[in-house]
Design a protein around this motif. Structure first.
Motif: not given
Ligand SMILES: Nc1ncnc2c1ncn2[C@@H]1O[C@H](COP(=O)(O)OP(=O)(O)OP(=O)(O)O)[C@@H](O)[C@H]1O
Length: 701
Positions: A507-510, A515-516, A544-545
């Motif tokens: 969650x925190x990484x996202x 995005x994008x 994905x990175x």
């Protein structure tokens, strides 16, 4: 001394009644005279020295104090009932405590008579005490000569409670040794003793219990450790030899067109010295007519794949097929891609068989295998399904042995008249010393050299509070076009908690990497295999990175463009696991990084692990430290091995003795494989004794 004397039940020794015999059996596994003689002291103490109560310090270990019991009282209630005696000398007072309160014992304590109390001191508040001391009237104590090196034997709480004290065990030991009367029979040949400067068996046994001097003690323990390790090595070497003479293998003596053509025209790089040596060892094995069962150890990225391919080609040149088994679909696919690329410009046929291969394609593979037109099959467990039948499988190459059982491997050669040669590849280095003592039935090859031009992975340790700086670093690397792994622990005991950590982390990484611009993959053990593969593939393809994952990505994944490995709660991982994880980066041309994240509270072991990771990238060195930290018990497979039954030697600390003992065993067997020369009678006797149950000797005598 005849061996049957040493097998006399302990009950027969004077002073040992049935009660105490039972205790010795259940608490110390001492069943016979021999067991007692081989119950070695943990340490030795100076019984000619006495402490005064005012000399005690909290660190005082086992001490001897002369004093008088001035009163006795019962304290506590129920299970916690204990007998407490106040013990005094002219300098102060302390307590002697027994967690039992039988009346007759209490009555036996004499008030105001001088005693010698011996035991481990503890301090509670300002008061010193000894629990379950060895207590002896001073006059009895003085009637015997006391030694400056009195042995202290292993004990248990139960023994202490039941009055099987150290003084008692020492008494039994003296009695035993006077009955044995100095005649332990020598087991090691004279030339070996002279060469390795080993004292005689009898002297060693006597001095291990009742040392005449510190030097003699050292020499005795050395000799007994050597002997112990020597016989383990003898067993291992003989088992290996028996396997080699009993189990026949195909003879691959041709080095033909396929191997030579590939070697001369299609090798994408020069083999390293270590790779060449290992290929030679494999060729030598396959040429002997014995069955090859070889473990190929190579650190992460050391280039095991090319060795596997060359091994397969040797089988092909001799008219056989080869297979490579991987533990997961992803790894099978990677091997398939790698091997196909290497063999692209040859006419060798390669296929892949995994659970997800469609029925129609399967049929083609099955046919190719049975009619022999398919040369190399790569795959997962699917390879050992009943429908899969090779025409003539010559070599099975197994990646990461611990995921395939022996029975599974045996299934592979159900069709053959002889078992195919087996090469097991592992990237988990096992320290040489341990490997030597564990794998008697397996030959070992080691790739101990990395291909040239590798950049060392830069490894750092960062505290959680520096996370923002770490995130900035990640952004910079992604801007340069690189990919990043972020790994979270997953240990069984708190799976729910770990799962939450992982989800929170994701969650925190996202949020940090939205995005994008950024795409984030997530992979964990609770996902369906198809979903896992889908997410993995997105990362492999560069869609994905960031890959947020648990340790499921530990082995073998090869994404050369991934250059950063962040390991969260790094203190919760074992060393070899950290090393495997770090091995996922540093596989391309770019500089790679490994960042170990932790909180502030770290145990000493965690600090050592983290420091080792920062200091070195050498898997073998890391494995040595790991072994020292964890002991051999936890390392793969050691639990089942005889190594854990060692009495005196410690395979970690005594690895130099182990190497010498192995050398001695090799020399002896080279000279006298059947152990029938008269000078080896002692060795033969012990080996027969050791092997009776296993029946090893019926093969070699
Ligand atoms: N002698 C060599 N010279 C240059 N490059 C090499 C050499 N041997 C192998 N490589 C390259 O090194 C990389 C790692 O090799 P490989 O995948 O066989 O390692 P591995 O031992 O299987 O590692 P892991 O256990 O981590 O999967 C590959 O890209 C391979 O092409």
């Amino acid at each position: 001394m005849p061996l049957n004397f040493l097998s006399t039940p302990i009950d027969y020794l004077g002073g040992v009644g049935p009660e105490r015999a039972k205790l010795l059996r259940s608490e110390l596994h001492v069943e016979t005279y021999g067991d007692l003689a081989n119950l070695f002291p943990n340490r030795y103490i100076d019984k000619t020295k006495y402490y005064k109560i005012n000399q005690l310090v909290p660190e005082s270990a086992q001490v001897q104090i002369v004093g008088k019991i001035v009163n006795v009282k019962t304290a506590g209630a129920g299970k916690a009932t204990r007998l407490v005696a106040t013990f005094a000398d002219e300098t102060g007072r302390m307590e002697l405590v027994w967690f039992r309160s039988q009346k007759h014992f209490r009555d036996s304590l004499k008030i105001n008579e001088p005693y010698v109390a011996f035991g481990k001191v503890q301090r509670y508040g300002s008061q010193y005490s000894i629990a379950h001391p060895d207590l002896e009237l001073l006059k009895d104590h003085k009637s015997r000569k006391q030694s400056a090196m009195t042995p202290v034997y292993p004990s248990t709480e139960m023994l202490a409670k039941r009055k099987v004290t150290n003084t008692y065990i020492v008494k039994c030991m003296r009695k035993l040794f006077s009955e044995i009367n100095g005649s332990f029979v020598e087991t090691l040949p004279e030339d070996m003793r002279a060469h390795y400067k080993l004292v005689g068996k009898n002297d060693a046994m006597v001095n291990a219990h009742f040392p005449s001097s510190p030097e003699m003690l050292r020499a005795s323990i050395y000799r007994l450790k050597f002997e112990e390790l020597f016989f383990i090595q003898m067993e291992l070497l003989l088992q290996n030899r028996i396997r080699k003479t009993k189990i026949k293998g195909y003879v691959f003596d041709l080095v033909g067109e396929k191997f030579t053509d590939f070697y001369n025209n299609h090798l994408p790089f020069q083999l390293t010295g270590a790779q060449k040596r290992v290929v030679k060892e494999i060729r030598a094995d396959m040429g002997t007519g014995a069955h090859m069962n070889r473990l190929l150890q190579g650190d992460v990225g050391s280039g095991k794949t090319i060795v596997a391919v060359l091994t397969a080609l040797l089988a092909l040149d001799n008219g056989f097929q080869a297979c490579i088994m991987a533990p997961t679909e992803i790894l099978a696919q990677q091997h398939y891609a790698g091997v196909s690329e290497l063999l692209e410009r040859t006419n060798i046929t390669v296929s892949i068989l995994t659970g997800s291969v469609k029925t129609k394609d399967r049929r083609v593979i099955h046919e190719g295998l049975e009619d022999g037109s398919l040369d190399i099959l790569i795959g997962t467990h699917a390879l050992i399904e009943d429908k899969v039948k090779f025409k003539n499988l010559g070599v099975a190459i197994v990646d990461e042995q611990h995921r395939f059982g022996v029975a599974q491997r045996a299934k592979l050669w159900k069709k053959n008249d002889l078992p195919p040669h087996v090469l097991v590849m592992t990237a988990t280095p096992i320290p040489r010393t341990l490997a030597m003592s564990l794998y008697g039935d397996l030959d070992i090859s080691v790739i101990d050299e990395l291909p040239p031009g590798r950049k060392e992975i830069k490894t750092v340790h960062r505290y959680d509070k520096n996370r923002l700086a770490v995130f900035k670093f990640i952004r910079d690397e992604i801007d340069l076009g690189r990919q990043v792994y972020m790994v979270y622990p997953l240990i069984e005991e708190s799976e729910t908690l770990d799962y939450k950590d992982l989800q929170d982390g994701y969650g925190s990484i996202v949020r940090e990497f939205p995005l994008p611009k950024y795409n984030v993959s997530i992979v964990h053990g609770r996902m369906k295999p198809e979903d896992k593969d889908y997410e993995m593939n997105r990362f492999v393809k560069g869609e994905t990175q960031i890959m947020v994952a648990t340790t499921v990505i530990e082995v073998g994944v090869n994404v050369p463009n991934a250059s950063v490995m962040i390991i969260e709660s790094a203190e919760r991982f074992g060393l070899s696991q950290l090393h495997q994880l770090r091995g996922r980066v540093g596989r391309g041309a770019e500089q790679s990084y490994c960042i170990l994240m932790t909180g502030h509270k770290l145990s000493n072991d965690s600090k050592t692990r983290l420091k080792t990771m920062v200091d070195t990238t050498d898997g073998f060195q890391i494995a040595e430290v790991d072994l020292k930290l964890r002991g051999p018990g936890d390392i793969m497979g050691t639990r089942q091995s005889g190594v854990m039954d060692l009495r005196l030697a410690d395979i970690v600390k005594d690895n130099q003795i182990l190497a010498l003992a192995r050398e001695a065993a090799q020399k002896l067997l080279a000279k006298d494989i059947k152990i029938e020369l008269p000078e080896h009678a002692g060795v033969k006797r012990v080996m027969t004794f050791l092997q009776n149950k296993k029946g090893l000797w019926k093969y070699i005598s």
